[in-house]
Design a protein around this motif. Structure first.
Motif, PDB file in Angstrom:
ATOM      1  N   SER A  77       5.225  -2.180 -11.409  1.00 27.84           N
ATOM      2  CA  SER A  77       4.640  -2.889 -10.278  1.00 27.84           C
ATOM      3  C   SER A  77       5.197  -2.324  -8.984  1.00 27.84           C
ATOM      4  CB  SER A  77       4.948  -4.389 -10.359  1.00 27.84           C
ATOM      5  OG  SER A  77       6.331  -4.616 -10.249  1.00 27.84           O
ATOM      6  N   GLU A  78       4.469  -2.596  -7.928  1.00 28.67           N
ATOM      7  CA  GLU A  78       4.937  -2.291  -6.574  1.00 28.67           C
ATOM      8  C   GLU A  78       4.865  -3.593  -5.794  1.00 28.67           C
ATOM      9  OE1 GLU A  78       3.082   1.102  -4.705  1.00 28.67           O
ATOM     10  OE2 GLU A  78       2.996   2.162  -6.627  1.00 28.67           O
ATOM     11  N   ARG A  79       5.866  -3.778  -4.937  1.00 32.14           N
ATOM     12  CA  ARG A  79       5.975  -5.038  -4.210  1.00 32.14           C
ATOM     13  C   ARG A  79       5.907  -4.822  -2.712  1.00 32.14           C
ATOM     14  NH1 ARG A  79      10.617  -5.319  -8.532  1.00 32.14           N
ATOM     15  NH2 ARG A  79       9.306  -6.036 -10.196  1.00 32.14           N
ATOM     16  N   LYS A  80       5.308  -5.808  -2.048  1.00 29.22           N
ATOM     17  CA  LYS A  80       5.208  -5.788  -0.579  1.00 29.22           C
ATOM     18  C   LYS A  80       4.685  -4.442  -0.092  1.00 29.22           C
ATOM     19  CE  LYS A  80       6.787  -9.929   0.002  1.00 29.22           C
ATOM     20  NZ  LYS A  80       5.836 -10.986   0.292  1.00 29.22           N
ATOM     21  N   VAL A  81       3.451  -4.146  -0.447  1.00 28.38           N
ATOM     22  CA  VAL A  81       2.854  -2.872  -0.068  1.00 28.38           C
ATOM     23  C   VAL A  81       1.773  -3.066   0.983  1.00 28.38           C
ATOM     24  CG1 VAL A  81       3.345  -1.798  -2.295  1.00 28.38           C
ATOM     25  CG2 VAL A  81       1.161  -2.924  -1.948  1.00 28.38           C
ATOM     26  N   THR A  82       1.554  -2.016   1.750  1.00 33.33           N
ATOM     27  CA  THR A  82       0.451  -1.979   2.702  1.00 33.33           C
ATOM     28  C   THR A  82      -0.425  -0.800   2.306  1.00 33.33           C
ATOM     29  OG1 THR A  82       1.866  -2.883   4.443  1.00 33.33           O
ATOM     30  CG2 THR A  82      -0.184  -1.820   5.141  1.00 33.33           C
ATOM     31  N   THR A  83      -1.686  -1.065   2.064  1.00 38.58           N
ATOM     32  CA  THR A  83      -2.603  -0.008   1.647  1.00 38.58           C
ATOM     33  C   THR A  83      -2.961   0.885   2.838  1.00 38.58           C
ATOM     34  OG1 THR A  83      -4.589  -1.298   2.095  1.00 38.58           O
ATOM     35  CG2 THR A  83      -3.592  -1.537  -0.103  1.00 38.58           C
ATOM     36  N   ALA A  84      -3.613   1.994   2.525  1.00 41.25           N
ATOM     37  CA  ALA A  84      -4.052   2.916   3.574  1.00 41.25           C
ATOM     38  C   ALA A  84      -5.000   2.223   4.550  1.00 41.25           C
ATOM     39  CB  ALA A  84      -4.730   4.129   2.945  1.00 41.25           C
ATOM     40  N   ALA A  85      -5.742   1.247   4.056  1.00 43.77           N
ATOM     41  CA  ALA A  85      -6.676   0.490   4.899  1.00 43.77           C
ATOM     42  C   ALA A  85      -5.975  -0.611   5.690  1.00 43.77           C
ATOM     43  CB  ALA A  85      -7.787  -0.105   4.044  1.00 43.77           C
ATOM     44  N   GLY A  86      -4.670  -0.775   5.471  1.00 45.65           N
ATOM     45  CA  GLY A  86      -3.907  -1.757   6.222  1.00 45.65           C
ATOM     46  C   GLY A  86      -3.784  -3.132   5.583  1.00 45.65           C
ATOM     47  N   ALA A  87      -4.271  -3.284   4.353  1.00 45.23           N
ATOM     48  CA  ALA A  87      -4.169  -4.576   3.671  1.00 45.23           C
ATOM     49  C   ALA A  87      -2.746  -4.781   3.156  1.00 45.23           C
ATOM     50  CB  ALA A  87      -5.151  -4.644   2.509  1.00 45.23           C
TER      51      ALA A  87
END
Length: 184
Positions: A77-87
């Motif tokens: 898993s990955e936690r507290k991420v921001t996608t390339a689209a900014g989500a």
């Protein structure tokens, strides 16, 4: 406040024994994850007193426990991420790379720490990153009308204590080994 909740959580985990929990989860992941999740939440809630009625407090507790259980169960898993689209996303299983390339093989898990607009915003963020609505899951103290699979501490169709077995089943169904590779 979040630091205090995490300290409480880890004091309960330490009283049970991290090694014991990991050993039991290794031996029988689904059963041990259900049992320990329920036991740890119950013990923490008892120590929190009236604060156990606060959605933000219990949401923080659920999120911190989920992080521990994902690691103990060796689930990627990955936690507290921001996608390339900014989500902004709370948890992505197994990874943001899989989410971007094959969204049908990834979960987005959002932790709801309040009702109304906060819940709606979390769901909007998840939908911006995950086109497969069935792969958006939420966690909340009480049921929320999220239009997604909602894991709760009380009431609702999905019990919080079942989230680790359900994540494992999802990963197995999607063809992932569902375990982290640890390098010593």
């Amino acid at each position: 406040m979040a630091d205090g909740i995490k300290q409480l959580l880890y004091s309960v985990i330490d009283s049970i024994g991290k090694d014991r929990i990991r050993k039991d989860i290794t031996a029988d992941t689904d059963s041990a994850a259900r049992t320990y999740s329920a036991e740890i939440i119950d013990r923490c809630a008892g120590m929190l007193g009236k604060s156990q009625n606060d959605e933000a407090t219990m949401g923080t507790l659920c999120e911190a426990l989920l992080h521990f259980m994902l690691t103990a169960a060796l689930l990627p898993s990955e936690r507290k991420v921001t996608t390339a689209a900014g989500a902004e996303l709370d948890i992505v299983v197994p990874s943001t790379k899989v989410l971007q390339k094959e969204p049908s093989k990834a979960l987005v898990i959002q932790v709801i720490k309040g009702g109304g607009e906060q819940a709606a915003e979390k769901i909007r963020r998840a939908k911006a990153a995950q086109p497969a609505a069935e792969n958006i899951w939420t966690i909340s103290a009480k049921p929320v009308a999220a239009g997604s699979r909602n894991y709760t501490l009380s009431g609702g169709k999905y019990k919080y204590s079942s989230i680790i077995p359900d994540i494992r089943a999802f990963l197995a169904d999607k063809g992932s080994t569902g375990s982290l590779k640890l390098i010593h």
